[in-house]
Scaffold this active site. Structure first.
Site, PDB file in Angstrom:
ATOM      1  N   ARG A   1      39.553  51.107  32.445  1.00  0.00           N
ATOM      2  CA  ARG A   1      40.829  51.432  33.039  1.00  0.00           C
ATOM      3  C   ARG A   1      41.455  49.728  33.280  1.00  0.00           C
ATOM      4  O   ARG A   1      43.202  49.820  33.051  1.00  0.00           O
ATOM      5  CB  ARG A   1      40.342  50.436  35.491  1.00  0.00           C
ATOM      6  CG  ARG A   1      40.175  52.348  35.367  1.00  0.00           C
ATOM      7  CD  ARG A   1      38.808  52.437  36.379  1.00  0.00           C
ATOM      8  NE  ARG A   1      38.354  51.721  35.837  1.00  0.00           N
ATOM      9  CZ  ARG A   1      36.902  52.251  35.454  1.00  0.00           C
ATOM     10  NH1 ARG A   1      36.652  54.510  35.639  1.00  0.00           N
ATOM     11  NH2 ARG A   1      35.483  52.142  35.339  1.00  0.00           N
ATOM     12  N   THR A   2      41.462  48.361  33.555  1.00  0.00           N
ATOM     13  CA  THR A   2      41.813  47.628  33.203  1.00  0.00           C
ATOM     14  C   THR A   2      42.588  47.264  31.718  1.00  0.00           C
ATOM     15  O   THR A   2      43.549  47.110  31.909  1.00  0.00           O
ATOM     16  CB  THR A   2      40.666  45.897  33.718  1.00  0.00           C
ATOM     17  OG1 THR A   2      39.997  46.431  34.509  1.00  0.00           O
ATOM     18  CG2 THR A   2      41.584  45.186  33.875  1.00  0.00           C
TER      19      THR A   2
ATOM     20  N   LYS B   1      31.340  34.639  14.577  1.00  0.00           N
ATOM     21  CA  LYS B   1      31.391  34.456  13.102  1.00  0.00           C
ATOM     22  C   LYS B   1      31.236  33.065  13.829  1.00  0.00           C
ATOM     23  O   LYS B   1      31.262  31.592  13.902  1.00  0.00           O
ATOM     24  CB  LYS B   1      32.446  34.311  12.906  1.00  0.00           C
ATOM     25  CG  LYS B   1      32.678  35.081  11.859  1.00  0.00           C
ATOM     26  CD  LYS B   1      33.987  35.035  10.827  1.00  0.00           C
ATOM     27  CE  LYS B   1      34.410  35.949  10.341  1.00  0.00           C
ATOM     28  NZ  LYS B   1      35.953  36.305  10.095  1.00  0.00           N
TER      29      LYS B   1
ATOM     30  N   ARG C   1      39.695  39.147  29.626  1.00  0.00           N
ATOM     31  CA  ARG C   1      38.866  39.411  30.517  1.00  0.00           C
ATOM     32  C   ARG C   1      37.006  38.840  30.263  1.00  0.00           C
ATOM     33  O   ARG C   1      37.353  38.909  28.087  1.00  0.00           O
ATOM     34  CB  ARG C   1      38.065  40.760  30.149  1.00  0.00           C
ATOM     35  CG  ARG C   1      36.153  41.075  31.178  1.00  0.00           C
ATOM     36  CD  ARG C   1      36.712  42.276  31.909  1.00  0.00           C
ATOM     37  NE  ARG C   1      37.394  42.373  32.536  1.00  0.00           N
ATOM     38  CZ  ARG C   1      37.539  44.260  33.032  1.00  0.00           C
ATOM     39  NH1 ARG C   1      36.551  44.932  32.567  1.00  0.00           N
ATOM     40  NH2 ARG C   1      37.683  44.278  34.208  1.00  0.00           N
TER      41      ARG C   1
ATOM     42  N   HIS D   1      39.176  38.294  39.793  1.00  0.00           N
ATOM     43  CA  HIS D   1      40.066  39.660  38.812  1.00  0.00           C
ATOM     44  C   HIS D   1      41.280  39.950  39.943  1.00  0.00           C
ATOM     45  O   HIS D   1      41.327  41.267  40.504  1.00  0.00           O
ATOM     46  CB  HIS D   1      39.297  40.384  39.002  1.00  0.00           C
ATOM     47  CG  HIS D   1      39.768  42.268  37.963  1.00  0.00           C
ATOM     48  ND1 HIS D   1      40.862  42.171  37.333  1.00  0.00           N
ATOM     49  CD2 HIS D   1      38.550  42.852  38.308  1.00  0.00           C
ATOM     50  CE1 HIS D   1      40.775  43.429  36.763  1.00  0.00           C
ATOM     51  NE2 HIS D   1      39.919  43.518  37.007  1.00  0.00           N
TER      52      HIS D   1
END
Ligand code: NCD
Length: 307
Positions: free
Chosen positions: A53-54, A82, A103, A131
């Site tokens: 969703r986000t 890496k 995120r 959030h």
């Protein structure tokens, strides 16, 4: 709202929140009027954790404003593999974009990343931390369904690890809202979150069961047990499935009760609830578009004004 970054809901005043919600309502009223407002802008999507969703709603929101998005892609296929540090990754991608969405599984990652970038940065979830853009769409949905003052909101489930809970509870202290927290003992709100709520004048009422408090609620915000954050799978199993609601559970609720969930749900809400007038969680997810369009519009406007 004139803020460089959106890292935590605790940075938002009532005025800031209302400004975003009002702009989202204007987007909802006439979406076409907002198309092309940020032609040529580029939004960078940096997701170090799964998201549907986000990520997709930020992507869609940017495109609906006329912008484009660039996406770091899966962590497995990025230079993180890496051994690149988060600070280096962010310093590099800020040169590719006009705003960034991050995120990350570590609490505090967005606060740290913001030290290294000048373009607006939106925290789309930092571990069990915050959030805030989810909170804005939660508040928008609450305002549409129940109003934002003079209501009682129950927040249930994983209050310990649920970042959407930590953000929402903080933001609600700006409004005349009574908050009731329902969770197993082991998943109570973290001490720091409780302290901040007390400091901002909020009262923390905690319950281990929903039954007693349900008839008083105008909104019930259900959350998923955050399995990925449990240090021990056995601890997860002890509480999984304990806080599930079905149609019968809601019989003692107000007729006007609004049930929300940030999604994804696992089995916290039985599918039978979806067909009742209480269910507003899909509408809530759809509100991610007007809210994120409004938010990007404001942050990009400020950014353009500064240049
Ligand atoms: C939430 C999250 O990532 O914190 N999802 C979302 O953004 N809608 C809730 C969750 O994962 O349980």
């Amino acid at each position: 709202m004139h803020q460089d970054h959106l890292i935590s809901a605790t940075q938002l005043s009532r005025g800031d929140i209302e400004a975003v919600l009002d702009r989202a309502a204007a987007v909802d009223a006439d979406p076409a009027a907002w198309h092309g407002r940020h032609d040529g802008s580029i939004l960078g999507l940096c997701f170090f954790e799964p998201s549907t969703r986000t990520r997709m709603s930020f992507d869609a929101a940017a495109k609906r404003l006329g912008g484009e998005t660039i996406d770091m892609g899966a962590v497995e296929s990025s230079s993180v593999q890496k051994g690149e540090t988060l600070a280096d990754t962010m310093r590099v991608v800020e040169g590719y974009a006009d705003a960034l969405v991050l995120r990350h599984p570590s609490e505090g990652a967005a606060t740290m990343a913001a030290e290294f970038v000048d373009v607006p940065l939106i925290n789309a979830g930092d571990g069990a931390g915050q959030h805030p853009s989810q909170t804005l769409l939660d508040l928008y949905t609450i305002r549409e369904n129940a109003g934002l003052d003079g209501i009682t909101v129950g927040i249930m489930g994983d209050l310990k690890y649920g970042r959407t809970v930590h953000s929402l509870a903080a933001a609600l202290t700006n409004f005349d809202v009574r908050q009731e927290f329902i969770s197993p003992e082991s998943l109570r709100l973290p001490r720091g979150v409780r302290y901040d709520l007390h400091e901002s004048g909020g009262e923390v009422r905690e319950h281990t069961g929903l039954e007693g408090i349900l008839p008083e609620l105008d909104v019930l915000y259900v959350t998923r047990i955050q399995r990925e954050r449990f240090p021990d799978e056995n601890e997860y199993r002890k509480v999984a499935g304990e806080y599930r609601i079905d149609g019968e559970d809601l019989e003692s609720a107000k007729e006007s009760l609004t049930v929300l969930h940030p999604l994804p749900r696992v089995d916290e809400i039985a599918p039978a609830v979806d067909d009742t007038d209480h269910a507003a969680y899909f509408e809530q997810a759809h509100n991610g578009i007007p809210i994120r369009m409004a938010l990007l519009d404001m942050l990009l406007d400020d950014e353009e004004a500064d240049r």
